[in-house]
Design a protein around this motif. Structure first.
Motif, PDB file in Angstrom:
ATOM      1  N   ARG A   7       0.855  -1.184   0.000  1.00 33.51           N
ATOM      2  CA  ARG A   7       0.000   0.000   0.000  1.00 33.51           C
ATOM      3  C   ARG A   7       0.888   1.230   0.000  1.00 33.51           C
ATOM      4  NH1 ARG A   7      -4.480  -0.528   4.579  1.00 33.51           N
ATOM      5  NH2 ARG A   7      -5.106   1.408   3.581  1.00 33.51           N
ATOM      6  N   GLY A   8       0.369   2.305  -0.600  1.00 35.27           N
ATOM      7  CA  GLY A   8       1.134   3.532  -0.671  1.00 35.27           C
ATOM      8  C   GLY A   8       0.376   4.722  -0.124  1.00 35.27           C
ATOM      9  N   VAL A   9       0.852   5.876  -0.439  1.00 32.91           N
ATOM     10  CA  VAL A   9       0.283   7.142   0.050  1.00 32.91           C
ATOM     11  C   VAL A   9      -1.001   7.469  -0.708  1.00 32.91           C
ATOM     12  CG1 VAL A   9       2.545   8.018   0.729  1.00 32.91           C
ATOM     13  CG2 VAL A   9       1.662   8.506  -1.560  1.00 32.91           C
ATOM     14  N   ALA A  38      -8.656   6.901  -2.087  1.00 31.57           N
ATOM     15  CA  ALA A  38      -7.781   6.472  -3.180  1.00 31.57           C
ATOM     16  C   ALA A  38      -6.345   6.489  -2.691  1.00 31.57           C
ATOM     17  CB  ALA A  38      -7.946   7.406  -4.378  1.00 31.57           C
ATOM     18  N   GLU A  39      -5.675   5.356  -2.840  1.00 29.07           N
ATOM     19  CA  GLU A  39      -4.266   5.299  -2.456  1.00 29.07           C
ATOM     20  C   GLU A  39      -3.490   4.497  -3.485  1.00 29.07           C
ATOM     21  OE1 GLU A  39      -3.826   3.403   1.360  1.00 29.07           O
ATOM     22  OE2 GLU A  39      -4.998   1.689   0.762  1.00 29.07           O
ATOM     23  N   PHE A  40      -2.232   4.896  -3.659  1.00 32.72           N
ATOM     24  CA  PHE A  40      -1.385   4.155  -4.571  1.00 32.72           C
ATOM     25  C   PHE A  40      -1.163   2.752  -4.026  1.00 32.72           C
ATOM     26  CE2 PHE A  40       0.074   8.431  -5.957  1.00 32.72           C
ATOM     27  CZ  PHE A  40      -0.265   8.297  -7.292  1.00 32.72           C
ATOM     28  N   VAL A  41      -0.987   1.832  -4.947  1.00 39.40           N
ATOM     29  CA  VAL A  41      -0.690   0.454  -4.591  1.00 39.40           C
ATOM     30  C   VAL A  41       0.399  -0.033  -5.545  1.00 39.40           C
ATOM     31  CG1 VAL A  41      -2.582  -0.428  -6.022  1.00 39.40           C
ATOM     32  CG2 VAL A  41      -1.667  -1.854  -4.208  1.00 39.40           C
ATOM     33  N   ARG A 106       2.382  -0.124 -10.744  1.00 35.77           N
ATOM     34  CA  ARG A 106       1.677   0.769  -9.826  1.00 35.77           C
ATOM     35  C   ARG A 106       0.233   0.912 -10.283  1.00 35.77           C
ATOM     36  NH1 ARG A 106       3.039   7.123  -9.539  1.00 35.77           N
ATOM     37  NH2 ARG A 106       2.262   6.908 -11.646  1.00 35.77           N
ATOM     38  N   GLY A 107      -0.646   1.040  -9.314  1.00 35.59           N
ATOM     39  CA  GLY A 107      -2.051   1.307  -9.593  1.00 35.59           C
ATOM     40  C   GLY A 107      -2.610   2.160  -8.475  1.00 35.59           C
ATOM     41  N   VAL A 108      -3.931   2.283  -8.476  1.00 35.25           N
ATOM     42  CA  VAL A 108      -4.635   3.008  -7.425  1.00 35.25           C
ATOM     43  C   VAL A 108      -5.734   2.105  -6.886  1.00 35.25           C
ATOM     44  CG1 VAL A 108      -6.034   5.044  -6.865  1.00 35.25           C
ATOM     45  CG2 VAL A 108      -4.155   5.235  -8.500  1.00 35.25           C
ATOM     46  N   HIS A 109      -5.836   2.029  -5.569  1.00 31.84           N
ATOM     47  CA  HIS A 109      -6.930   1.299  -4.927  1.00 31.84           C
ATOM     48  C   HIS A 109      -7.976   2.318  -4.500  1.00 31.84           C
ATOM     49  CE1 HIS A 109      -9.018  -0.762  -1.552  1.00 31.84           C
ATOM     50  NE2 HIS A 109      -9.000  -1.744  -2.440  1.00 31.84           N
ATOM     51  N   TYR A 110      -9.215   2.113  -4.969  1.00 29.93           N
ATOM     52  CA  TYR A 110     -10.325   3.018  -4.665  1.00 29.93           C
ATOM     53  C   TYR A 110     -11.342   2.341  -3.761  1.00 29.93           C
ATOM     54  CZ  TYR A 110      -9.105   6.292  -8.421  1.00 29.93           C
ATOM     55  OH  TYR A 110      -8.482   7.209  -9.220  1.00 29.93           O
ATOM     56  N   ARG A 111     -11.935   3.134  -2.886  1.00 31.68           N
ATOM     57  CA  ARG A 111     -13.146   2.754  -2.144  1.00 31.68           C
ATOM     58  C   ARG A 111     -14.106   3.924  -2.250  1.00 31.68           C
ATOM     59  NH1 ARG A 111     -13.033   1.526   3.512  1.00 31.68           N
ATOM     60  NH2 ARG A 111     -14.877   0.276   3.186  1.00 31.68           N
ATOM     61  N   LEU A 112     -15.320   3.634  -2.687  1.00 30.31           N
ATOM     62  CA  LEU A 112     -16.368   4.641  -2.826  1.00 30.31           C
ATOM     63  C   LEU A 112     -17.410   4.358  -1.761  1.00 30.31           C
ATOM     64  CD1 LEU A 112     -16.750   4.386  -6.716  1.00 30.31           C
ATOM     65  CD2 LEU A 112     -15.206   5.864  -5.414  1.00 30.31           C
ATOM     66  N   LEU A 113     -17.633   5.318  -0.859  1.00 28.55           N
ATOM     67  CA  LEU A 113     -18.515   5.091   0.283  1.00 28.55           C
ATOM     68  C   LEU A 113     -19.738   5.993   0.219  1.00 28.55           C
ATOM     69  CD1 LEU A 113     -15.701   5.027   2.997  1.00 28.55           C
ATOM     70  CD2 LEU A 113     -16.723   3.077   1.831  1.00 28.55           C
ATOM     71  N   ASP A 114     -20.885   5.435   0.619  1.00 35.00           N
ATOM     72  CA  ASP A 114     -22.115   6.239   0.653  1.00 35.00           C
ATOM     73  C   ASP A 114     -22.199   7.000   1.973  1.00 35.00           C
ATOM     74  OD1 ASP A 114     -23.008   4.458   2.616  1.00 35.00           O
ATOM     75  OD2 ASP A 114     -24.534   3.549   1.336  1.00 35.00           O
TER      76      ASP A 114
END
Length: 190
Positions: A7-9, A38-41, A106-114
């Motif tokens: 996991r990244g920043v 959203a964080e880098f991975v 490298r990618g980005v990990h997203y979580r979208l919350l209601d």
């Protein structure tokens, strides 16, 4: 081989997250989006990294090993491709003596919350996904175990525009998923 995942920043500034939330408010999402995480991975293709080698790898990407929260997804370069970032990062790893790392991506990990803090299912976020990734070069994935899978090259596809004309290019665009705009199709046809 399963990748080593770090996991990244945070990948987006507060300003960018607010702009995305403003865009999401204009879309027809089933539930109102309240938060975007959203964080880098970083994905490392290696058998095992231990001791000093492991610490050096973590420091190069500024990452740490930890589990991701449920309900998220990854945006990465399309599986089966090697991004320019990956090529350069892999060179840096090798120049730093980390030759046991075959490749870094490298990618980005997203979580979208209601509003209640419940993650939106990927299918419920479809209208927003177009602004979270570049469909020409990136993909959206819930599993990344096969990011470094080595695949055989795809078959060569021929488009006969002499016989099929402009319609042949339009058909290929749809069937193959080239994501060409109408202007690009016109340009190729000419």
């Amino acid at each position: 081989m399963k990748p080593i995942v770090l996991r990244g920043v945070p990948a987006l500034s507060d300003f960018r997250i607010q702009a995305l939330l403003d865009q999401a408010a204009q879309l027809a999402l089933p539930r109102k989006l309240a938060q975007i995480q959203a964080e880098f991975v970083y994905f490392l293709e290696a058998k095992e990294l231990v001791g000093e080698v492991w610490e050096k790898a973590k420091s190069l990407v500024g990452g740490w090993e930890d589990e991701f929260a449920r309900g998220g997804f990854f945006v990465t370069p399309r599986k089966g491709t090697i991004s320019p970032w990956s090529s350069k990062a892999t060179d840096i790893f090798h120049n730093c003596g980390l030759t046991s790392v075959k490749r870094v991506e490298r990618g980005v990990h997203y979580r979208l919350l209601d509003m209640a803090g419940i993650p939106l299912a990927l299918g419920n976020a479809t209208p927003l996904l177009a602004v979270l990734h570049d469909r020409m070069t990136e993909g959206i994935y819930t599993e990344m175990d096969d990011i470094f899978a080595h695949r055989d090259p795809a078959r060569l596809v021929e488009v006969d525009i002499l016989t099929g004309g402009h319609a042949a290019l339009e058909k290929a665009n749809t069937e193959i998923g080239l994501a060409l705009s109408a202007d690009e199709i016109d340009y190729l046809y000419e």
